[in-house]
Design a protein around this motif. Structure first.
Motif, mmCIF file in Angstrom:
data_model
loop_
_atom_site.group_PDB
_atom_site.id
_atom_site.type_symbol
_atom_site.label_atom_id
_atom_site.label_comp_id
_atom_site.label_asym_id
_atom_site.label_seq_id
_atom_site.Cartn_x
_atom_site.Cartn_y
_atom_site.Cartn_z
ATOM 1 N N TYR A 33 -1.711 17.277 -11.563
ATOM 2 C CA TYR A 33 -0.659 16.750 -12.618
ATOM 3 C C TYR A 33 -0.375 15.459 -12.327
ATOM 4 N N PHE A 34 -0.212 14.529 -13.312
ATOM 5 C CA PHE A 34 -0.027 13.081 -13.519
ATOM 6 C C PHE A 34 0.422 12.705 -14.802
ATOM 7 N N ARG A 35 0.981 11.439 -14.805
ATOM 8 C CA ARG A 35 1.226 10.949 -16.048
ATOM 9 C C ARG A 35 0.198 9.805 -16.290
ATOM 10 N N LEU A 36 -0.201 9.406 -17.299
ATOM 11 C CA LEU A 36 -1.080 8.439 -17.525
ATOM 12 C C LEU A 36 -0.452 7.845 -18.872
ATOM 13 N N HIS A 37 -0.277 6.409 -18.518
ATOM 14 C CA HIS A 37 0.522 5.365 -19.639
ATOM 15 C C HIS A 37 -0.686 4.346 -19.918
ATOM 16 N N ASN A 38 -0.904 4.240 -21.064
ATOM 17 C CA ASN A 38 -1.694 3.313 -21.665
ATOM 18 C C ASN A 38 -0.826 2.035 -22.204
ATOM 19 N N ASP A 39 -0.850 1.040 -21.527
ATOM 20 C CA ASP A 39 -0.024 -0.133 -21.498
ATOM 21 C C ASP A 39 -0.948 -1.168 -22.481
ATOM 22 N N LEU B 92 -4.169 0.704 -17.804
ATOM 23 C CA LEU B 92 -3.716 2.236 -17.699
ATOM 24 C C LEU B 92 -2.981 2.551 -16.329
ATOM 25 N N GLU B 93 -2.014 3.033 -16.576
ATOM 26 C CA GLU B 93 -1.430 3.368 -15.254
ATOM 27 C C GLU B 93 -0.957 4.818 -14.938
ATOM 28 N N ALA B 94 -1.463 5.470 -13.829
ATOM 29 C CA ALA B 94 -1.498 6.948 -13.577
ATOM 30 C C ALA B 94 -0.270 6.891 -12.381
ATOM 31 N N THR B 95 0.665 7.721 -12.633
ATOM 32 C CA THR B 95 1.940 8.004 -11.839
ATOM 33 C C THR B 95 2.143 9.365 -11.453
ATOM 34 N N GLU B 96 2.916 9.852 -10.357
ATOM 35 C CA GLU B 96 3.179 11.074 -10.122
ATOM 36 C C GLU B 96 2.118 12.142 -10.057
ATOM 37 N N GLY C 184 0.872 -1.304 -0.117
ATOM 38 C CA GLY C 184 -0.099 -0.064 0.058
ATOM 39 C C GLY C 184 0.691 1.224 -0.082
ATOM 40 N N LEU C 185 1.873 1.299 0.811
ATOM 41 C CA LEU C 185 2.926 2.447 0.818
ATOM 42 C C LEU C 185 3.528 2.525 -0.414
ATOM 43 N N MET C 186 3.959 1.500 -1.190
ATOM 44 C CA MET C 186 4.593 1.689 -2.263
ATOM 45 C C MET C 186 3.990 2.168 -3.563
ATOM 46 N N THR C 187 2.656 1.798 -3.368
ATOM 47 C CA THR C 187 1.974 2.213 -4.513
ATOM 48 C C THR C 187 1.268 3.435 -4.448
ATOM 49 N N SER C 188 1.382 4.265 -3.177
ATOM 50 C CA SER C 188 0.948 5.378 -3.156
ATOM 51 C C SER C 188 1.156 6.500 -4.396
ATOM 52 N N GLY C 189 0.320 7.208 -5.058
ATOM 53 C CA GLY C 189 0.470 8.036 -6.206
ATOM 54 C C GLY C 189 0.468 7.222 -7.466
ATOM 55 N N ILE C 190 0.219 5.975 -7.231
ATOM 56 C CA ILE C 190 -0.093 5.105 -8.698
ATOM 57 C C ILE C 190 -1.145 4.252 -8.685
ATOM 58 N N ALA C 191 -1.806 4.585 -9.741
ATOM 59 C CA ALA C 191 -3.188 3.757 -9.705
ATOM 60 C C ALA C 191 -3.042 3.161 -11.113
ATOM 61 N N GLN C 192 -3.658 1.704 -11.155
ATOM 62 C CA GLN C 192 -3.322 0.984 -12.364
ATOM 63 C C GLN C 192 -4.932 -0.010 -12.549
ATOM 64 N N ALA C 193 -5.193 0.071 -13.878
ATOM 65 C CA ALA C 193 -6.469 -0.667 -14.251
ATOM 66 C C ALA C 193 -6.367 -0.887 -15.644
ATOM 67 N N ASP C 194 -6.580 -2.282 -16.052
ATOM 68 C CA ASP C 194 -6.758 -2.452 -17.249
ATOM 69 C C ASP C 194 -5.751 -1.781 -18.609
ATOM 70 N N PHE D 182 -13.133 7.862 -18.711
ATOM 71 C CA PHE D 182 -13.156 7.463 -20.185
ATOM 72 C C PHE D 182 -14.092 7.073 -20.783
ATOM 73 N N ALA D 183 -14.076 7.277 -22.307
ATOM 74 C CA ALA D 183 -15.323 6.981 -23.301
ATOM 75 C C ALA D 183 -15.167 5.372 -23.479
ATOM 76 N N ASP D 184 -14.063 4.687 -23.232
ATOM 77 C CA ASP D 184 -14.062 3.434 -23.781
ATOM 78 C C ASP D 184 -13.319 2.523 -22.601
ATOM 79 N N ALA D 185 -12.947 3.103 -21.634
ATOM 80 C CA ALA D 185 -12.510 2.188 -20.538
ATOM 81 C C ALA D 185 -13.090 2.458 -19.114
ATOM 82 N N PRO D 186 -12.931 1.499 -18.168
ATOM 83 C CA PRO D 186 -13.520 1.664 -16.948
ATOM 84 C C PRO D 186 -12.786 2.821 -16.127
ATOM 85 N N SER D 187 -13.620 3.565 -15.352
ATOM 86 C CA SER D 187 -13.226 4.855 -14.576
ATOM 87 C C SER D 187 -11.799 4.320 -13.699
#
Ligand code: CU
Length: 155
Positions: A55-61, A36-40, A24-34, A137-142
């Protein structure tokens, strides 16, 4: 197999709990689903009733492009996607209705570029707090993202 009793069920549970807390501590500020990964994820707090900026970075993997259409938070009455522009030395910003992120791409929300404009703060916030903002998102889960609250000069 009497020897295996050296590890009691209780000890095993404690260790697993510690692992969960650490994760839990290590993933603070990071969210991931399907894919999609939001960091910083950082929310810059401004004095008084001035809007906050997210502000954040959103990576579409994932394998397909996704379209970010908005964001909302219990902590603010209104959250918008904004883009800052600079023309002939004058900076301005305008609302953006949606942003497409191609597969493999990273969308950056950074100062002087895209940002979340967080208006009508609904609760007191202080530097060091954490605020959950859900990206839609229009085409992905929140995607719920935990933002660290920072001061005006911390970015
Ligand atoms: Cu703005």
């Amino acid at each position: 197999m009497a020897i295996s009793h050296r590890t009691t069920p209780h000890a095993r549970t404690s260790r697993r709990l510690a692992g969960v807390l650490l994760a839990g501590l290590m993933t603070s500020g990071i969210a991931q689903a399907d894919g999609l990964e939001a960091t910083e994820a950082q929310l810059r707090l401004l004095p008084g009733d001035l809007p906050g900026a997210g502000y954040f970075r959103l990576h579409n993997d994932g394998e397909a492009s996704v379209t970010l259409t908005g964001a909302d938070s219990d902590a603010y009455g209104n959250v918008m996607l904004h883009q800052s522009m600079s023309e002939e030395g004058m900076s301005s910003m305008h609302a953006v209705s949606e942003l497409e992120i191609a597969a493999g791409d990273t969308l950056e929300f950074v100062p002087k570029g895209y940002h979340l404009m967080l208006m009508k703060r609904a609760q007191p916030l202080a530097v060091g707090d954490q605020v959950e903002v859900t990206l839609t998102f229009a085409d992905a889960p929140s995607l719920p993202v935990t933002f660290d609250v920072v001061g005006p000069t911390d970015l």
